[in-house]
Every structure is written in C-alpha cells, then in structure tokens.
Design a protein around this motif. Structure first.
Motif, PDB file in Angstrom:
ATOM      1  N   GLU A   1       0.816  -1.209   0.000  1.00  0.00           N
ATOM      2  CA  GLU A   1       0.000   0.000   0.000  1.00  0.00           C
ATOM      3  C   GLU A   1       0.856   1.268   0.000  1.00  0.00           C
ATOM      4  OE1 GLU A   1      -3.792   1.889   2.424  1.00  0.00           O
ATOM      5  OE2 GLU A   1      -2.673   0.240   3.330  1.00  0.00           O
ATOM      6  N   VAL A   2       1.936   1.260   0.764  1.00  0.00           N
ATOM      7  CA  VAL A   2       2.813   2.432   0.841  1.00  0.00           C
ATOM      8  C   VAL A   2       3.411   2.751  -0.525  1.00  0.00           C
ATOM      9  CG1 VAL A   2       4.966   3.305   1.824  1.00  0.00           C
ATOM     10  CG2 VAL A   2       3.340   2.101   3.282  1.00  0.00           C
ATOM     11  N   ASN A   3       3.941   1.730  -1.200  1.00  0.00           N
ATOM     12  CA  ASN A   3       4.547   1.958  -2.509  1.00  0.00           C
ATOM     13  C   ASN A   3       3.514   2.349  -3.561  1.00  0.00           C
ATOM     14  OD1 ASN A   3       7.165   1.510  -1.646  1.00  0.00           O
ATOM     15  ND2 ASN A   3       7.077  -0.674  -2.088  1.00  0.00           N
ATOM     16  N   ILE A   4       2.353   1.731  -3.515  1.00  0.00           N
ATOM     17  CA  ILE A   4       1.290   2.072  -4.469  1.00  0.00           C
ATOM     18  C   ILE A   4       0.862   3.522  -4.276  1.00  0.00           C
ATOM     19  CG2 ILE A   4      -1.142   1.663  -5.051  1.00  0.00           C
ATOM     20  CD1 ILE A   4       0.683  -0.414  -6.279  1.00  0.00           C
TER      21      ILE A   4
ATOM     22  N   LYS B   1       6.424   3.980 -18.023  1.00  0.00           N
ATOM     23  CA  LYS B   1       7.755   4.602 -18.039  1.00  0.00           C
ATOM     24  C   LYS B   1       8.041   5.260 -16.692  1.00  0.00           C
ATOM     25  CE  LYS B   1      11.511   6.455 -19.843  1.00  0.00           C
ATOM     26  NZ  LYS B   1      12.645   6.070 -19.051  1.00  0.00           N
ATOM     27  N   LEU B   2       7.071   5.991 -16.139  1.00  0.00           N
ATOM     28  CA  LEU B   2       7.257   6.646 -14.846  1.00  0.00           C
ATOM     29  C   LEU B   2       7.501   5.620 -13.739  1.00  0.00           C
ATOM     30  CD1 LEU B   2       7.164   9.312 -13.187  1.00  0.00           C
ATOM     31  CD2 LEU B   2       4.760   8.807 -12.804  1.00  0.00           C
TER      32      LEU B   2
ATOM     33  N   SER C   1      -5.288   7.693 -11.649  1.00  0.00           N
ATOM     34  CA  SER C   1      -5.110   6.271 -11.352  1.00  0.00           C
ATOM     35  C   SER C   1      -6.177   5.817 -10.361  1.00  0.00           C
ATOM     36  CB  SER C   1      -3.708   6.005 -10.794  1.00  0.00           C
ATOM     37  OG  SER C   1      -3.524   6.689  -9.571  1.00  0.00           O
ATOM     38  N   LEU C   2      -6.310   4.513 -10.266  1.00  0.00           N
ATOM     39  CA  LEU C   2      -7.261   3.889  -9.350  1.00  0.00           C
ATOM     40  C   LEU C   2      -6.500   2.862  -8.527  1.00  0.00           C
ATOM     41  CD1 LEU C   2     -10.306   3.236  -8.548  1.00  0.00           C
ATOM     42  CD2 LEU C   2     -10.114   1.422 -10.238  1.00  0.00           C
TER      43      LEU C   2
ATOM     44  N   VAL D   1       3.506   5.800  -5.822  1.00  0.00           N
ATOM     45  CA  VAL D   1       3.447   5.801  -7.284  1.00  0.00           C
ATOM     46  C   VAL D   1       2.208   6.554  -7.759  1.00  0.00           C
ATOM     47  CG1 VAL D   1       3.194   4.342  -9.326  1.00  0.00           C
ATOM     48  CG2 VAL D   1       4.800   3.693  -7.529  1.00  0.00           C
ATOM     49  N   SER D   2       1.089   6.339  -7.101  1.00  0.00           N
ATOM     50  CA  SER D   2      -0.147   7.033  -7.464  1.00  0.00           C
ATOM     51  C   SER D   2       0.017   8.550  -7.343  1.00  0.00           C
ATOM     52  CB  SER D   2      -1.297   6.556  -6.572  1.00  0.00           C
ATOM     53  OG  SER D   2      -2.486   7.220  -6.889  1.00  0.00           O
TER      54      SER D   2
END
Length: 77
Positions: A16-19, A68-69, A33-34, A22-23
């Motif tokens: 969850e932290v990494n998502i 890419k990001l 994003s979702l 990135v979001s």
C-alpha cells in the motif's frame, strides 16, 4: 456510453505504501489512477490477505507514460 473503468489496466502491484507513492507521482504528471486494495478489503471483512495485494490501475490511453514513470521510480530505489 462507454464505461471508463473497463478501459483501465493494472500497471503495478505492491504494498500500500509503494502504491500510494506511485499514485501520487502519477497525479503530479496529470495521470489519473485507481488503487484497488484487496488487503484492506480482506482485513475489513475479517479475512487474511497478502499485504502486497494492492493494485494500481491507469487508463489504457495513459499506459505507456505511466509504465515509463513506474520504471523510472523503481530504478531510483
């Protein structure tokens, strides 16, 4: 009318932290994003799940730029 949610593609799965990181970076670039958090849903329902069961989706039209990001962010870590 076309359902926009059907045009969304999973581009990343992680904690969850990494998502969330990135979001947030995608949002800075204007890419919506979702986040689909199966872990949180399972915990709320009283079931167990992997904490890596968090998926990030973007619109199909943003797939190349988002990929890419994400690749660039992962190389930085």
């Amino acid at each position: 009318m076309k359902n926009k949610q059907n045009d969304m593609i999973r581009v990343y799965s992680d904690t969850e932290v990494n998502i969330n990181r990135v979001s947030a970076e995608l949002a800075k670039k204007g890419i919506p994003s979702l986040v689909k958090n199966e872990f949180q849903s399972a915990v709320m329902a009283g079931f167990g799940a992997s904490p890596n069961a968090v998926d990030l989706y973007v619109n199909e039209s943003d797939l190349d730029e988002a990929s890419k990001l994400i690749e660039d962010l992962n190389q930085d870590n």
